[in-house]
Write a protein that holds these residues in place. Structure first.
Motif, PDB file in Angstrom:
ATOM      1  N   TRP A   1       1.422 -13.893  15.117  1.00  0.00           N
ATOM      2  CA  TRP A   1       1.439 -13.717  13.668  1.00  0.00           C
ATOM      3  C   TRP A   1       1.543 -15.057  12.977  1.00  0.00           C
ATOM      4  CZ3 TRP A   1       4.699 -11.162  17.026  1.00  0.00           C
ATOM      5  CH2 TRP A   1       5.898 -11.818  17.307  1.00  0.00           C
ATOM      6  N   CYS A   2       1.185 -15.058  11.697  1.00  0.00           N
ATOM      7  CA  CYS A   2       1.314 -16.273  10.887  1.00  0.00           C
ATOM      8  C   CYS A   2       1.216 -15.916   9.411  1.00  0.00           C
ATOM      9  CB  CYS A   2       0.257 -17.308  11.266  1.00  0.00           C
ATOM     10  SG  CYS A   2      -1.369 -16.978  10.615  1.00  0.00           S
ATOM     11  N   ARG A   3       1.563 -16.881   8.589  1.00  0.00           N
ATOM     12  CA  ARG A   3       1.338 -16.780   7.151  1.00  0.00           C
ATOM     13  C   ARG A   3      -0.031 -17.371   6.874  1.00  0.00           C
ATOM     14  NH1 ARG A   3       6.787 -19.471   5.025  1.00  0.00           N
ATOM     15  NH2 ARG A   3       6.011 -20.930   6.543  1.00  0.00           N
ATOM     16  N   ILE A   4      -0.794 -16.689   6.059  1.00  0.00           N
ATOM     17  CA  ILE A   4      -2.076 -17.245   5.651  1.00  0.00           C
ATOM     18  C   ILE A   4      -2.040 -17.463   4.141  1.00  0.00           C
ATOM     19  CG2 ILE A   4      -3.365 -16.263   7.588  1.00  0.00           C
ATOM     20  CD1 ILE A   4      -4.425 -14.107   5.668  1.00  0.00           C
ATOM     21  N   ASP A   5      -2.854 -18.403   3.687  1.00  0.00           N
ATOM     22  CA  ASP A   5      -2.867 -18.782   2.273  1.00  0.00           C
ATOM     23  C   ASP A   5      -4.313 -18.817   1.776  1.00  0.00           C
ATOM     24  OD1 ASP A   5      -4.013 -21.217   3.109  1.00  0.00           O
ATOM     25  OD2 ASP A   5      -2.063 -22.181   3.240  1.00  0.00           O
TER      26      ASP A   5
ATOM     27  N   LEU B   1     -11.090  -8.845  19.124  1.00  0.00           N
ATOM     28  CA  LEU B   1      -9.993  -9.471  18.388  1.00  0.00           C
ATOM     29  C   LEU B   1      -9.754  -8.684  17.105  1.00  0.00           C
ATOM     30  CD1 LEU B   1      -7.992 -11.826  17.885  1.00  0.00           C
ATOM     31  CD2 LEU B   1      -9.888 -13.020  16.748  1.00  0.00           C
ATOM     32  N   VAL B   2      -8.514  -8.249  16.919  1.00  0.00           N
ATOM     33  CA  VAL B   2      -8.134  -7.499  15.717  1.00  0.00           C
ATOM     34  C   VAL B   2      -7.079  -8.293  14.960  1.00  0.00           C
ATOM     35  CG1 VAL B   2      -7.121  -5.361  14.826  1.00  0.00           C
ATOM     36  CG2 VAL B   2      -8.632  -5.282  16.824  1.00  0.00           C
ATOM     37  N   THR B   3      -7.364  -8.581  13.688  1.00  0.00           N
ATOM     38  CA  THR B   3      -6.418  -9.262  12.813  1.00  0.00           C
ATOM     39  C   THR B   3      -6.095  -8.336  11.654  1.00  0.00           C
ATOM     40  OG1 THR B   3      -7.425 -11.389  13.376  1.00  0.00           O
ATOM     41  CG2 THR B   3      -5.970 -11.343  11.463  1.00  0.00           C
ATOM     42  N   GLU B   4      -4.816  -8.181  11.353  1.00  0.00           N
ATOM     43  CA  GLU B   4      -4.364  -7.301  10.283  1.00  0.00           C
ATOM     44  C   GLU B   4      -3.541  -8.116   9.291  1.00  0.00           C
ATOM     45  OE1 GLU B   4      -3.994  -3.556  13.337  1.00  0.00           O
ATOM     46  OE2 GLU B   4      -2.599  -5.245  13.420  1.00  0.00           O
ATOM     47  N   VAL B   5      -3.970  -8.113   8.044  1.00  0.00           N
ATOM     48  CA  VAL B   5      -3.308  -8.865   6.976  1.00  0.00           C
ATOM     49  C   VAL B   5      -2.508  -7.872   6.137  1.00  0.00           C
ATOM     50  CG1 VAL B   5      -3.640 -10.368   4.972  1.00  0.00           C
ATOM     51  CG2 VAL B   5      -5.207 -10.541   6.945  1.00  0.00           C
ATOM     52  N   PHE B   6      -1.221  -8.111   6.049  1.00  0.00           N
ATOM     53  CA  PHE B   6      -0.339  -7.216   5.300  1.00  0.00           C
ATOM     54  C   PHE B   6      -0.353  -7.618   3.838  1.00  0.00           C
ATOM     55  CE2 PHE B   6       0.912  -7.004   9.652  1.00  0.00           C
ATOM     56  CZ  PHE B   6       1.173  -5.659   9.844  1.00  0.00           C
ATOM     57  N   LEU B   7      -0.815  -6.703   3.019  1.00  0.00           N
ATOM     58  CA  LEU B   7      -0.906  -6.960   1.587  1.00  0.00           C
ATOM     59  C   LEU B   7       0.460  -6.743   0.953  1.00  0.00           C
ATOM     60  CD1 LEU B   7      -4.320  -5.194   1.087  1.00  0.00           C
ATOM     61  CD2 LEU B   7      -3.876  -7.605   1.548  1.00  0.00           C
ATOM     62  N   SER B   8       0.662  -7.285  -0.206  1.00  0.00           N
ATOM     63  CA  SER B   8       1.980  -7.246  -0.842  1.00  0.00           C
ATOM     64  C   SER B   8       2.490  -5.833  -1.048  1.00  0.00           C
ATOM     65  CB  SER B   8       1.930  -7.996  -2.166  1.00  0.00           C
ATOM     66  OG  SER B   8       0.945  -7.440  -3.002  1.00  0.00           O
ATOM     67  N   SER B   9       1.599  -4.866  -1.105  1.00  0.00           N
ATOM     68  CA  SER B   9       2.015  -3.484  -1.386  1.00  0.00           C
ATOM     69  C   SER B   9       2.637  -2.774  -0.180  1.00  0.00           C
ATOM     70  CB  SER B   9       0.821  -2.681  -1.883  1.00  0.00           C
ATOM     71  OG  SER B   9      -0.226  -2.726  -0.950  1.00  0.00           O
ATOM     72  N   ILE B  10       2.741  -3.436   0.961  1.00  0.00           N
ATOM     73  CA  ILE B  10       3.301  -2.768   2.131  1.00  0.00           C
ATOM     74  C   ILE B  10       4.823  -2.842   2.186  1.00  0.00           C
ATOM     75  CG2 ILE B  10       3.251  -4.675   3.783  1.00  0.00           C
ATOM     76  CD1 ILE B  10       1.959  -2.226   5.586  1.00  0.00           C
ATOM     77  N   ASP B  11       5.435  -3.378   1.175  1.00  0.00           N
ATOM     78  CA  ASP B  11       6.896  -3.482   1.127  1.00  0.00           C
ATOM     79  C   ASP B  11       7.520  -2.125   1.477  1.00  0.00           C
ATOM     80  OD1 ASP B  11       9.572  -3.806   0.499  1.00  0.00           O
ATOM     81  OD2 ASP B  11       9.144  -5.030  -1.270  1.00  0.00           O
ATOM     82  N   CYS B  12       8.314  -2.124   2.521  1.00  0.00           N
ATOM     83  CA  CYS B  12       8.914  -0.866   2.991  1.00  0.00           C
ATOM     84  C   CYS B  12       9.854  -0.230   1.971  1.00  0.00           C
ATOM     85  CB  CYS B  12       9.661  -1.097   4.295  1.00  0.00           C
ATOM     86  SG  CYS B  12       8.546  -1.402   5.657  1.00  0.00           S
TER      87      CYS B  12
ATOM     88  N   PRO C   1      -0.594 -12.517  -3.607  1.00  0.00           N
ATOM     89  CA  PRO C   1       0.346 -13.645  -3.555  1.00  0.00           C
ATOM     90  C   PRO C   1      -0.296 -14.828  -2.827  1.00  0.00           C
ATOM     91  CG  PRO C   1       1.353 -11.621  -2.704  1.00  0.00           C
ATOM     92  CD  PRO C   1      -0.093 -11.336  -2.919  1.00  0.00           C
ATOM     93  N   GLN C   2       0.222 -16.009  -3.029  1.00  0.00           N
ATOM     94  CA  GLN C   2      -0.318 -17.217  -2.412  1.00  0.00           C
ATOM     95  C   GLN C   2      -0.146 -17.248  -0.900  1.00  0.00           C
ATOM     96  OE1 GLN C   2      -2.089 -19.925  -4.000  1.00  0.00           O
ATOM     97  NE2 GLN C   2      -2.300 -18.125  -5.299  1.00  0.00           N
ATOM     98  N   ARG C   3       0.751 -16.447  -0.383  1.00  0.00           N
ATOM     99  CA  ARG C   3       0.946 -16.375   1.062  1.00  0.00           C
ATOM    100  C   ARG C   3       1.070 -14.912   1.476  1.00  0.00           C
ATOM    101  NH1 ARG C   3       2.743 -21.377   0.208  1.00  0.00           N
ATOM    102  NH2 ARG C   3       2.400 -22.925   1.812  1.00  0.00           N
ATOM    103  N   LEU C   4       0.363 -14.587   2.546  1.00  0.00           N
ATOM    104  CA  LEU C   4       0.434 -13.252   3.133  1.00  0.00           C
ATOM    105  C   LEU C   4       0.731 -13.404   4.616  1.00  0.00           C
ATOM    106  CD1 LEU C   4      -2.757 -11.648   1.546  1.00  0.00           C
ATOM    107  CD2 LEU C   4      -0.383 -11.183   0.906  1.00  0.00           C
ATOM    108  N   TRP C   5       1.329 -12.392   5.204  1.00  0.00           N
ATOM    109  CA  TRP C   5       1.570 -12.383   6.631  1.00  0.00           C
ATOM    110  C   TRP C   5       0.478 -11.581   7.315  1.00  0.00           C
ATOM    111  CZ3 TRP C   5       5.019 -14.919   9.695  1.00  0.00           C
ATOM    112  CH2 TRP C   5       5.941 -15.709   9.011  1.00  0.00           C
TER     113      TRP C   5
END
Length: 181
Positions: A126-130, A165-176, A147-151
């Motif tokens: 995993w990583c933060r992407i910008d 290869l599967v990459t999944e970007v968590f958008l800000s709306s996934i806040d639990c 946001p300027q940074r996503l996980w």
């Protein structure tokens, strides 16, 4: 820092509410279905394109020499985007181990991958992407302001010698905290 090391951001830097999402080894779609109502898959793109720089090492030398098969989707709850997913594989893998990849349509890819006992999954990274990362840019184009940074997290699925290869970007709306009960 190598491109692969970029995907080893320390988990302790991730927001606490995202850590479980980043490390869950099972199907992300199944996990979303357990926490959010009316999960759907919206296909943004399915076709051929060049691999991104940080993807090339994952699929091997063929990814540097030719276009790869790509599928980009939004996983949504009641039309609200939660995850931008980007999956790639080679032309030869489409003919063999991942022949269903090209015909998945609006079905969750995880349903196909986790249903086949011959398919194995690598460790997650995993990583933060910008805004400089191409997947952040694609997610932005698909959903609008971000946001300027996503996980994001990624892993490689193996079917024999074939890789996906599967990459999944968590958008800000996934806040639990927003999870529907």
């Amino acid at each position: 820092m190598s491109l692969l090391q970029h995907w080893r951001t320390p988990l302790c830097l991730a927001p606490r509410h995202l850590r479980h999402w980043l490390t869950e080894r099972g199907s992300l779609t199944a996990m979303l279905m357990a926490h959010f109502p009316n999960i759907s898959v919206h296909v943004i793109f399915q076709g051929w394109q060049a691999a991104h720089l940080d993807e090339m090492d994952c699929l091997g030398p063929v990814a540097r020499q030719q276009n790869i098969a790509c599928r980009e989707v939004l996983l949504q709850s009641n039309q609200r985007p939660l995850v931008y997913a980007h999956s790639i594989t080679t032309a030869s893998a489409l003919r063999k181990g991942f022949h269903l990849f090209g015909r998945s349509g609006s079905r969750p890819l995880g349903a196909l991958l986790f249903a086949d006992p011959k398919i194995q999954r690598s460790n997650l990274s995993w990583c933060r992407i910008d805004p400089y990362h191409p997947l952040w840019q694609k997610a932005q184009a698909a959903v609008g302001n971000l946001p300027q940074r996503l996980w994001a997290r990624r892993s490689v699925f193996y079917s024999g010698c074939d890789k996906l290869l599967v990459t999944e970007v968590f958008l800000s709306s996934i806040d639990c905290k927003q999870v529907a009960q």
